[in-house]
Scaffold this motif. Structure first.
Motif, short mmCIF file in Angstrom:
data_model
loop_
_atom_site.label_atom_id
_atom_site.label_comp_id
_atom_site.label_asym_id
_atom_site.label_seq_id
_atom_site.Cartn_x
_atom_site.Cartn_y
_atom_site.Cartn_z
N HIS A 110 0.82 -1.21 0.00
CA HIS A 110 0.00 0.00 0.00
C HIS A 110 0.86 1.26 0.00
O HIS A 110 1.82 1.37 0.74
CB HIS A 110 -0.89 -0.01 1.23
CG HIS A 110 -2.27 0.48 0.99
ND1 HIS A 110 -3.23 0.45 1.95
CD2 HIS A 110 -2.86 0.99 -0.11
CE1 HIS A 110 -4.35 0.93 1.45
NE2 HIS A 110 -4.15 1.26 0.21
N SER B 68 -5.84 -2.60 -3.77
CA SER B 68 -5.66 -2.17 -2.38
C SER B 68 -6.82 -1.34 -1.87
O SER B 68 -7.09 -1.30 -0.68
CB SER B 68 -4.40 -1.33 -2.26
OG SER B 68 -4.57 -0.12 -2.99
N HIS C 113 0.78 -3.61 5.04
CA HIS C 113 -0.31 -3.70 4.06
C HIS C 113 0.29 -4.29 2.77
O HIS C 113 0.53 -3.56 1.82
CB HIS C 113 -0.91 -2.33 3.73
CG HIS C 113 -1.59 -1.65 4.88
ND1 HIS C 113 -2.43 -0.58 4.71
CD2 HIS C 113 -1.57 -1.90 6.21
CE1 HIS C 113 -2.89 -0.19 5.90
NE2 HIS C 113 -2.37 -0.98 6.83
N GLN D 161 -3.73 6.75 2.85
CA GLN D 161 -3.69 5.47 2.15
C GLN D 161 -4.16 5.68 0.71
O GLN D 161 -5.31 6.02 0.49
CB GLN D 161 -4.59 4.46 2.85
CG GLN D 161 -4.24 4.27 4.31
CD GLN D 161 -5.00 3.12 4.92
OE1 GLN D 161 -4.80 1.96 4.58
NE2 GLN D 161 -5.91 3.42 5.81
N THR E 63 -4.46 4.54 -3.46
CA THR E 63 -4.62 3.44 -4.41
C THR E 63 -3.26 2.97 -4.91
O THR E 63 -2.41 3.79 -5.26
CB THR E 63 -5.42 3.92 -5.64
OG1 THR E 63 -6.59 4.59 -5.18
CG2 THR E 63 -5.79 2.77 -6.55
N THR E 64 -3.06 1.68 -4.95
CA THR E 64 -1.82 1.13 -5.49
C THR E 64 -2.18 0.05 -6.49
O THR E 64 -3.06 -0.77 -6.22
CB THR E 64 -0.96 0.51 -4.37
OG1 THR E 64 -1.06 1.34 -3.21
CG2 THR E 64 0.48 0.40 -4.78
N THR F 163 1.35 4.09 1.40
CA THR F 163 0.98 4.81 2.62
C THR F 163 2.08 5.77 3.09
O THR F 163 1.95 6.40 4.13
CB THR F 163 0.67 3.85 3.78
OG1 THR F 163 1.81 3.01 3.98
CG2 THR F 163 -0.53 2.99 3.49
N TYR G 296 -0.17 -6.83 -0.32
CA TYR G 296 -1.24 -7.52 -1.05
C TYR G 296 -0.68 -8.34 -2.21
O TYR G 296 0.38 -8.06 -2.74
CB TYR G 296 -2.21 -6.52 -1.68
CG TYR G 296 -2.79 -5.49 -0.77
CD1 TYR G 296 -4.08 -5.62 -0.27
CD2 TYR G 296 -2.06 -4.34 -0.43
CE1 TYR G 296 -4.64 -4.64 0.52
CE2 TYR G 296 -2.62 -3.36 0.38
CZ TYR G 296 -3.91 -3.51 0.85
OH TYR G 296 -4.45 -2.54 1.65
#
Ligand SMILES: Cc1cc2nc3c(=O)[nH]c(=O)nc-3n(C[C@H](O)[C@H](O)[C@H](O)COP(=O)(O)OP(=O)(O)OC[C@H]3O[C@@H](n4cnc5c(N)ncnc54)[C@H](O)[C@@H]3O)c2cc1C
Lengths: 568, 217
Positions: free
Chosen positions: A336, A539, A500, A428, A430-431, A338, A502
């Protein structure tokens, strides 16, 4: 010599945030579940309000496994390894990282499930970031909603609904998808600082709302309400008010009489039959080796270990690692976006010495596709989050906003005046997954058992950088509206090991591009289920855990409904 | 000091009491700090006496004792670092031996005296040079060592006193941290409020057992 144990219905590998949720529906349905957990139980006495221990040294954990297998990062396939992180953020204990996480428990927004098709529809295919492997999820938010609901009530989540069956409530998140009912508890208390920020957001015509938290705002199911003392980030809750799985779903599952928790069990391999189905796992405990046969294996060791365990489990049927005959294990990895926060300095004290990171205010006006991107050069956006928490070492380490040196008398005078006048923000963004971002095994770095650690090859691309800059602008605007006299934009950072993480075992209907099917079961080994954010392909702009937990519940429900066909 | 005694509410060891009395008395006479007098001689466990002298001199410049009150010296940040180097910070022990020797060598090379014997302004010159990273004699470079010591000095000044630093809570008082509270009310979180400072270590609360620290690592 390996001790062969009696067969059980289901083995859950890793009894953390997601494994700890899956255990509840499975045992409630009467399946015999053995949970193999590398850590042990921690008690309330373990969770002292001690910043040095929690936040500086990362000590509160019951076993040192994660810290001995910290993934190694490099930005791209031709770059050298980045310096290795010294502490792994994840926790080894019953309850896993849900013991010491912040507990923010957002649902994803509707757009997050169909980023690819919605972007094509609204802006054209050319707007999908170059090199991205993004796909729509195999289902939409409505399909996951009942499992979000089960999870919120089984854990205990505090929050303010923004959309109950289509009826919008402006006290909550007006951008959230429909939910069937309110949260089980009202939101956590606001503070002077969060009220200040909420008023500023309203003046900007934005829609601030208190964030949903896995923390009791009032007594819930015999557990106490939060006392707001503020040492639960990287430390557990000493009154049991944080709804970690260790105090919620796991004890409930134990109460069924069908959950066998084996602690200090370090799983090293998942074994398979000649037909490609899995038949059990091997683990080490106190120097002994055990084989636990099972009808179904659910892997729930967090993204990096999920991928590593699969890649290490090689067999005739799976020469490149379990469930990896399509070469998809480790692919579609994203961590993420972040980093790239904003710090702000205010002209007077904020009085944020107490409170927890989940006690805050969110704005989703600039998240996902909640605003028009036609004239922008990126897709997606971010959730803006400000909260109440401050500890003395971190306070003294404050950024000096160009107003003082970093040590000496002038610095000392500066921190004396300003230690309680600054704040950060958690943004946070968008990835996307990209072809070039992936996980594999490191060629040389090993854990103490001699197994290669996970290697992360990943870097933020243009879309992430542009979204980050845009969101930082919004955060600066918000802070200024609230009266900040200085702001500092932090750098986006690298994509090293994170909380985070993913992808790597992505979920989707197409076996050529996904490891697990829409139910979370392997396309190749049908009685292997994978739990955690490693199955998520996007994400969103919100923390992953509640979604990963709802998905775990859904996988468990599917298994219960199809036990005969899935188990072996 | 009265607020501290009032809020502590637990048994204090005699040694601890003595220490507090000494420091308490000293804060009434800030002049003695401003002139650079060190606190009661510590017995260092990990560092050699030469290393300890250099480290004490460094931390005293990083967070000086001045018109804003006690600094890293009174917080006993060097004592914290010394203890931690034999324990949680053991992996940094070698970096300290090499780094502190390099600081002293630099002082002798450029100012003709051991670092600890230099005037505060000269010590600051050397620290600034180290911070910039342009100085020779350090591995991998002087700014890495500077940042290491700065980080640990902050820990030693603002940590829970259980670890030997933040003695008499001088670090927490400096920045106005009102201390650990087990129950925080809505009033404690309002703007314009300043909760009454409480001086207690986490491990003064019976519910948190020091024993768990032994298992940590
Ligand atoms: C400080 C912090 C704050 C966070 N805040 C939030 C937040 O506010 N909201 C949010 O949504 N998320 C947050 N997160 C992230 C959140 O903790 C994770 O998303 C979540 O815990 C992941 O769940 P998991 O079950 O996959 O992994 P974990 O919860 O880490 O559980 C994995 C378990 O598997 C065990 N295990 C690993 N390998 C093996 C093995 N080989 N054999 C046996 N057992 C094994 C581990 O010991 C562990 O108990 C935060 C994380 C941190 C560190």
């Amino acid at each position: 010599m390996t001790v062969r144990l009696e067969k059980t219905d289901v083995v859950i590998v890793g009894l953390g945030a997601v494994g700890g949720v899956a255990a509840l529906p499975l045992t409630t349905a009467g399946l015999e579940v053995t949970a193999l957990e590398a850590g042990t139980w921690l008690s309330r006495a373990d969770f002292a309000p001690d910043e040095l221990r929690n936040n500086v040294r990362g000590w509160p954990r019951s076993a040192q496994k994660a810290n001995k297998e910290i993934p190694v990062h490099r930005p791209n396939a031709s770059a050298p390894d980045s310096p290795r992180q010294s502490v792994h953020p994840m926790m080894n204990a019953v309850g896993g990282t849900s013991l010491h996480y912040w507990g923010l428990s957002f649902r994803l927004n509707p757009w997050d499930f169909k980023v690819a098709s919605e972007t094509r529809r609204r802006y054209g295919a050319s707007r999908i970031p170059k090199g991205s492997t993004v796909e729509d999820w195999p289902f939409d938010l409505a399909e996951l909603e009942p499992y979000y609901d089960h999870t919120e009530y089984a854990l205990g989540i505090s929050g303010q609904a923004g959309n109950i069956r289509g009826k919008i409530d402006a006290r909550g998140n007006i951008f959230e998808g429909p939910r069937q009912r309110a949260y089980p508890m009202p939101p956590l208390r606001g503070t002077g600082f969060t009220d200040l920020m909420a008023s500023a957001a309203r003046r900007l015509d934005w829609h601030p709302f208190p964030g949903p938290a896995a923390v009791n705002s009032e007594p819930y199911e015999n557990r106490a309400a939060c006392v707001y003392h503020g040492f639960c980030s990287r430390g557990g809750c000493h009154v049991g008010a944080k709804s970690s799985t260790a105090v919620s779903t796991i004890p409930k599952a134990q109460a069924t009489g069908h959950l066998n928790v084996v602690t200090e069990a370090h799983v090293i391999e998942i074994s398979v039959n000649d037909d490609g189905g899995v038949n059990g796992v091997t683990y080490l405990k106190n120097g002994e080796s055990y084989f636990q046969p099972a009808g179904v294996v659910l892997l729930a060791t967090y993204t990096y270990e999920n991928v590593r365990t699969l890649l290490l489990s090689k067999s005739k049927a799976y020469p490149n690692g379990l469930s990896n005959n399509h070469g998809q294990v480790g692919k579609h990895y994203l961590s993420h976006n972040t980093g790239a926060g904003v710090l702000a300095l205010f002209p007077s004290s904020l009085n944020t010495w107490y409170g927890l990171p989940a006690q805050g205010i969110a704005v989703d006006n600039w998240a996902d596709d909640n605003f028009d991107h036609a004239d922008l050069d990126f897709i997606g956006g971010g959730n803006l989050w400000v909260y109440t928490e401050r500890h003395p070492i971190a306070a003294a380490k404050m950024n000096t906003f160009g107003r003082a040196p970093r040590w000496g008398s002038r610095w000392k005078a500066f921190i004396k005046e300003n230690a309680d006048r600054w704040t950060g923000s958690y943004l946070q963004k968008t990835t996307f997954p990209y072809e070039e971002n992936y996980l594999d095994l490191h060629p040389t770095v090993q854990d103490p058992l001699g197994f290669p650690v996970c290697r992360i090859t990943a870097d933020f691309k243009d879309n992430e950088k542009r979204a980050a800059a845009f969101i930082q602008d919004k955060m600066v605007q918000w802070f200024k509206e609230a009266g900040a006299i200085e702001t500092v934009r932090q750098s986006i950072g690298t994509m090293g090991p994170t909380t985070h993480a993913y992808g790597g075992t992505r979920m989707g209907d197409n076996a050529d591009t996904n490891v697990v099917d829409r139910w979370g079961f392997s396309h190749e080994a049908p009685n292997l289920g994978i739990l955690g954010a490693s199955v998520m392909g996007t994400s969103g702009a919100h923390n992953p855990t509640l979604t990963a937990q709802a998905l775990a519940w859904r996988t468990a429900a599917h298994l219960i409904g199809n036990w005969r066909t899935i188990s072996s | 000091m009265t607020a501290e005694n009032e809020a502590t509410g637990h048994n204090v060891s005699r040694r601890e009491l003595l220490k507090r009395v000494i420091l308490g008395a000293a804060t009434v006479v800030p002049a003695s700090f401003v002139t650079g007098a060190t606190s009661a001689q510590e017995s260092f466990e990990t560092l050699t006496s030469a290393e300890a002298a250099t480290l004490e001199a460094i931390v005293a410049r990083l967070i000086p004792t001045d018109e804003n009150g006690p600094g890293a010296t009174e917080a006993r940040a060097a004592y914290y670092i010394d203890r931690a180097l034999g324990d949680a910070l053991a992996p940094s022990r070698e970096a300290y031996s090499a780094g502190l020797a390099a600081v002293d060598a630099l002082a002798r090379r450029t100012k003709n005296a051991a670092f600890a014997r230099l005037a505060p302004q000269e010590q600051d010159d050397i620290l600034r040079e180290m911070e910039s990273g342009n100085t020779e004699g350090f591995t991998p470079n002087s700014s890495t060592f500077f940042e290491l010591v700065r980080t640990h000095t902050l820990e030693g000044t603002f940590c829970d006193p259980h670890y030997g630093g933040n003695a008499s809570f001088v670090g927490w008082d400096l920045i106005g941290y009102p201390g650990i509270r087990i129950v925080v009310t809505a009033d404690h979180q309002r703007l314009g409020q300043s909760p009454r400072p409480l001086h207690r270590s986490a491990y003064d609360f019976e519910r948190f057992v020091k024993e768990v620290l032994r298992r940590d690592r």
